[in-house]
Design a protein around this motif. Sequence first.
Motif, PDB file in Angstrom:
ATOM      1  N   PHE A 230      19.244  19.805  54.424  1.00 14.73           N
ATOM      2  CA  PHE A 230      17.811  19.985  54.614  1.00 14.73           C
ATOM      3  C   PHE A 230      17.542  20.860  55.833  1.00 14.73           C
ATOM      4  O   PHE A 230      17.095  22.012  55.711  1.00 14.73           O
ATOM      5  CB  PHE A 230      17.135  18.615  54.766  1.00 14.73           C
ATOM      6  CG  PHE A 230      15.671  18.684  55.056  1.00 14.73           C
ATOM      7  CD1 PHE A 230      14.768  19.027  54.066  1.00 14.73           C
ATOM      8  CD2 PHE A 230      15.180  18.397  56.331  1.00 14.73           C
ATOM      9  CE1 PHE A 230      13.412  19.100  54.335  1.00 14.73           C
ATOM     10  CE2 PHE A 230      13.829  18.470  56.602  1.00 14.73           C
ATOM     11  CZ  PHE A 230      12.941  18.823  55.607  1.00 14.73           C
ATOM     12  N   VAL A 234      16.009  24.705  56.183  1.00 14.67           N
ATOM     13  CA  VAL A 234      14.685  24.874  56.791  1.00 14.67           C
ATOM     14  C   VAL A 234      14.772  25.858  57.948  1.00 14.67           C
ATOM     15  O   VAL A 234      13.955  26.774  58.088  1.00 14.67           O
ATOM     16  CB  VAL A 234      14.140  23.515  57.285  1.00 14.67           C
ATOM     17  CG1 VAL A 234      12.904  23.720  58.159  1.00 14.67           C
ATOM     18  CG2 VAL A 234      13.812  22.616  56.113  1.00 14.67           C
ATOM     19  N   SER A 249      16.072  18.390  48.708  1.00 13.41           N
ATOM     20  CA  SER A 249      15.555  17.649  49.860  1.00 13.41           C
ATOM     21  C   SER A 249      14.250  18.267  50.366  1.00 13.41           C
ATOM     22  O   SER A 249      13.363  17.555  50.843  1.00 13.41           O
ATOM     23  CB  SER A 249      16.595  17.645  50.973  1.00 13.41           C
ATOM     24  OG  SER A 249      16.953  18.970  51.284  1.00 13.41           O
ATOM     25  N   VAL A 252      11.363  17.269  48.061  1.00  5.76           N
ATOM     26  CA  VAL A 252      10.910  15.911  48.373  1.00  5.76           C
ATOM     27  C   VAL A 252       9.911  15.963  49.521  1.00  5.76           C
ATOM     28  O   VAL A 252       8.797  15.433  49.436  1.00  5.76           O
ATOM     29  CB  VAL A 252      12.108  15.013  48.766  1.00  5.76           C
ATOM     30  CG1 VAL A 252      11.610  13.651  49.234  1.00  5.76           C
ATOM     31  CG2 VAL A 252      13.085  14.878  47.615  1.00  5.76           C
ATOM     32  N   TYR A 253      10.313  16.622  50.596  1.00 10.47           N
ATOM     33  CA  TYR A 253       9.479  16.675  51.787  1.00 10.47           C
ATOM     34  C   TYR A 253       8.155  17.359  51.486  1.00 10.47           C
ATOM     35  O   TYR A 253       7.080  16.915  51.906  1.00 10.47           O
ATOM     36  CB  TYR A 253      10.234  17.408  52.897  1.00 10.47           C
ATOM     37  CG  TYR A 253       9.521  17.378  54.214  1.00 10.47           C
ATOM     38  CD1 TYR A 253       9.566  16.255  55.022  1.00 10.47           C
ATOM     39  CD2 TYR A 253       8.789  18.480  54.652  1.00 10.47           C
ATOM     40  CE1 TYR A 253       8.899  16.218  56.221  1.00 10.47           C
ATOM     41  CE2 TYR A 253       8.117  18.456  55.851  1.00 10.47           C
ATOM     42  CZ  TYR A 253       8.178  17.322  56.636  1.00 10.47           C
ATOM     43  OH  TYR A 253       7.502  17.284  57.834  1.00 10.47           O
ATOM     44  N   MET A 256       5.901  15.044  49.464  1.00 11.92           N
ATOM     45  CA  MET A 256       5.441  13.862  50.202  1.00 11.92           C
ATOM     46  C   MET A 256       4.446  14.237  51.285  1.00 11.92           C
ATOM     47  O   MET A 256       3.411  13.591  51.438  1.00 11.92           O
ATOM     48  CB  MET A 256       6.633  13.148  50.847  1.00 11.92           C
ATOM     49  CG  MET A 256       7.440  12.304  49.891  1.00 11.92           C
ATOM     50  SD  MET A 256       8.709  11.429  50.812  1.00 11.92           S
ATOM     51  CE  MET A 256       9.536  10.572  49.494  1.00 11.92           C
ATOM     52  N   PHE A 257       4.765  15.233  52.093  1.00 13.68           N
ATOM     53  CA  PHE A 257       3.997  15.421  53.320  1.00 13.68           C
ATOM     54  C   PHE A 257       3.178  16.705  53.351  1.00 13.68           C
ATOM     55  O   PHE A 257       2.268  16.819  54.158  1.00 13.68           O
ATOM     56  CB  PHE A 257       4.927  15.352  54.528  1.00 13.68           C
ATOM     57  CG  PHE A 257       5.608  14.028  54.621  1.00 13.68           C
ATOM     58  CD1 PHE A 257       4.895  12.888  54.974  1.00 13.68           C
ATOM     59  CD2 PHE A 257       6.951  13.897  54.304  1.00 13.68           C
ATOM     60  CE1 PHE A 257       5.513  11.660  55.042  1.00 13.68           C
ATOM     61  CE2 PHE A 257       7.564  12.670  54.367  1.00 13.68           C
ATOM     62  CZ  PHE A 257       6.855  11.539  54.732  1.00 13.68           C
ATOM     63  N   LEU A 262       2.939  11.200  47.203  1.00 17.97           N
ATOM     64  CA  LEU A 262       4.055  10.317  47.510  1.00 17.97           C
ATOM     65  C   LEU A 262       4.832   9.917  46.254  1.00 17.97           C
ATOM     66  O   LEU A 262       6.059   9.817  46.276  1.00 17.97           O
ATOM     67  CB  LEU A 262       3.563   9.050  48.216  1.00 17.97           C
ATOM     68  CG  LEU A 262       3.101   9.219  49.653  1.00 17.97           C
ATOM     69  CD1 LEU A 262       2.800   7.873  50.271  1.00 17.97           C
ATOM     70  CD2 LEU A 262       4.150   9.944  50.478  1.00 17.97           C
ATOM     71  N   SER A 266       8.626  10.751  45.850  1.00 20.53           N
ATOM     72  CA  SER A 266       9.610   9.681  45.707  1.00 20.53           C
ATOM     73  C   SER A 266      10.459   9.897  44.469  1.00 20.53           C
ATOM     74  O   SER A 266      11.674   9.651  44.487  1.00 20.53           O
ATOM     75  CB  SER A 266       8.901   8.327  45.620  1.00 20.53           C
ATOM     76  OG  SER A 266       8.179   8.104  46.802  1.00 20.53           O
ATOM     77  N   ALA A 269      12.981  12.250  45.367  1.00 21.19           N
ATOM     78  CA  ALA A 269      13.985  11.618  46.221  1.00 21.19           C
ATOM     79  C   ALA A 269      14.957  10.786  45.385  1.00 21.19           C
ATOM     80  O   ALA A 269      16.166  10.783  45.638  1.00 21.19           O
ATOM     81  CB  ALA A 269      13.306  10.738  47.273  1.00 21.19           C
TER      82      ALA A 269
END
Lengths: 298, 369, 280
Positions: A230, A234, A249, A252-253, A256-257, A262, A266, A269
């Motif tokens: 990850f 990045v 990865s 996912v981030y 989620m953010f 979410l 998830s 993930a």
Amino acid sequence: MKAARRSPGEVLPLLAIWVPVLVSILYVVGFTLYTVWIAFTPSTLLPEYGWVGLKNYVAILHTRNWNIAAANIVVYSVCFLALTTFLGLLLAVLLDQKLRGENVFRTIFLYPLAVSFVVTGVVWGWLLNPGIGIQKVVVGLGWTDFRFDWLVDRDRALYCIVLAGAWQASGFAMALFLAGLRSVDADLMKAAQIDGAGPLRTYRRVVLPTIWPIFIAVFVILLQFAIKTFDLAVALTGGGPGISTVLPSMVVYDFMFQRGLLGRGSAAAVLQLLMLVAVLVPYGVFRRWQTLKAARNA
Amino acid sequence: MAALRIRDLHKRFGPVEVLKGIDLEIDSGDFTVLVGPSGCGKSTLLNIIAGLEKASSGDVEIGEAVVNDIQPKDRDIAMVFQSYALYPTMTVRQNITFGMECRRVPKARQDEAVDRVAKLLQIEPLLARKPGQLSGGQRQRVAMGRALVRDPKLFLFDEPLSNLDAKLRVEMRMEIKQLHARIGSTIVYVTHDQIEAMTMATRIAVMHQGSVQQFADPDTIYNRPANLFVARFMGAPPMNTVTARLEGGPDGPVAVVGQGADAIRLPAPAAVGPDWLRRPVILGIRPECIAEPTRYFSEDPAATMTISAPVELTEPTGAETIVVLRLGGEKVLGRVAPDVRMPTGAVGRFAVDTRKICLFDPTTERLIA
Amino acid sequence: MRSTRIAVYGLVTLLACIYLMPLLVVVLNSLRSTPDIFRNGMIGLPHGLEFSNFTEAWSGLCIAEHCTGIRGYMFNSMMMTLPATVISTFFGALLGYAISLWRFRGDMWVFGIITLGVFLPEQMKLVPWVLVLRDLGLYNTVAGLVLIHVIQGLSFTTLFCRNYYVGIPQELMKAAKIDGAGFFRIFWRIVLPLSPPILIVTVIWQFTGIWNEYLYGVTFASGDHQPVTAALIALAVTVSEAPKYGVQSAAVLIAAAPTLFVYLAGGKYFMRGLTAGAVK
């Protein structure tokens, strides 16, 4: 068991053991199950209680991000594994030659491991940047046609992450291989020598076949590193150019953010976890088989 | 007074029963050796006595009190381990006083006790050292010091000599025996070495496959083994065991070994019951009961009998010569004086000590007479 | 044979140079002026030494609108890493001891589950952590990050210590029990004094791992509460319009210095930790 009468001297150890144990188990099992559950809910910015079945998974599997990331992780893992194992083995065999200054060399090959993925990514980002890095220097030396612009090439930027990753992790592979090589019975090497095998043949036919379990261990450890990659991506490419180097990865981030989904994050993930499971479960079975076999032969 | 009593003790690990009903009663001041081949359950039994493992059923009594549910530290025992188990980061003095420290014994009394034990074991110069700086024999002494300093009801020794080299082992064997004679403590000592058992014990419990085969003084164990296992386990080389037939004779029962012209007739113990006549038995005779023909085993001339037997091989050891001979066709060992030349490949003459002949039941393998 | 030796040394030296290059480049650039780097590229010798890069990186650089350098972020990282390292190592030693030497019913299951934590991806735990930190009021605090790293680190430290402690003979435990020592006394007086080798390995491993961690740092802390890894990424984004490579190199070097120092000081233990943790 008889009903136990416990004195304070017996209760305190039980607390000292079971409190951290329960926290750990809650963390490993509880957190995992929670994320698995969230993946089945319509949660967006906050966890919501509802049931949407596999909807999040279906949605994820239909996003372009995820599909690129899934393809990338396969290519990345294969290349990273191949390059890192090759370099690690090469370094280990070289260091196994009773070199003068072995400690210095070992320190040099291992130091990248002490450096964070973030620093690795930033620094390799500079080196691989065609405007200021290696390309500029080689061009400046007079080789004006030289091009090394993978970092800004959609089709090749992923290999930059492979390069930086291999630089970071090959020392680790080296350490494991070297420990394996050093554990080979010295009499075996002497026997091979008396049989007239040269150094290359000795390694290829005698030494490496005896340390094959180390290869498996190295593969598995590197592979699970690769799947979790990850920070490095990045810092090095940020997923770019465009979204050509996104990894699971990062997806996912992102879900989620950045997008505040979410449930979908998830689900991504969990998919990432399943990749790990696909690597680790066979390895676990293999280890179990190995110990059973060893126990039977003993 | 019984210092230690074990009643119908069983220990199971899952489906495997490693102790199958042990009953032992050990008197105060006894030096009891538990001896048996590896895996016979002797170490498990010792651990259960110490409280380090729990029995599946049965009782352990120390000093007339049942201790089944009592922690090792409260059983008033001390233990010496095979690996010595000295705390590597503590000095010898700290190793010895650790048990007293745990029991909050005042410092002055600790020092007094250390001095006493150090003098007894002659380890005074070692007190400030760490175990890593000691030789094997010194570590052994410190381990004993740690046990002795506590003056417990019961000393437990778990193969304490097996990590020493042969010479040191013999020395320590004597020292432990002398120590026991001097302080008169009750000792339970586990070993797989039957010579250690014979030389040190006042009582021996021979164990095999989770049960006590025989529990007696060394002389009885050696000369009147309760069964074939004990006969073959104790003694090196072990007791010869050959099949024989019992027949009646004018001077009492006779054991016939072999058939036809090779047959040898040996007088059997008079105690054998008449219903064994004309039945096969197993005859046991110790190698030292087969010697050169000039040997007389007793004042009583009837105790010694001379036989002829073909000699197959001789093994001189220096102190004596082991002879492989054929007794009625069966291979047995004899021990002759080193200066006697035995004709290898020809027939030799031997004196046999007929008082020490044992007879065993071939089916139950128990001693008949 | 001689020519083979020379080839081996040649190859090893060449590889060593390649592995050292990134570090060398950062060190050299941290001493060069930004115009110099623009003109001559990242790889080159400094013309004169610009130590001002370090002072600017330390206290003047603008990161995400805060122009106070990486000083504060370094402080955050320290405040996160030191306690988390010490606490997770302590509990790892205690648990490793309980599992390997004290033994209790189900100890192998507990060990198996705890070690699984080593492999779980951080992404699986993000959402639960959000909730836990929010409920404990630790969101966007260094204390929250410490909590995360202690619990996350327990898996590693327990694994390390357990694998080391299984090498301590069980007879030592038996002797101590007969001597009358209990759980904690055996831990303090016998197990801990035997532990320095593994504690050093664990501390180095935890320190490096926690200092270098990025995902939790960027997710659960923001603004000037972030650790230095997150700040470096923010810095790379902030300065992308007008890069100051010299200052940035100095910042990278400062950020990497603690773990590099720990590595150089305890390299032997670092290597031992790798092989001990991985092969078992």
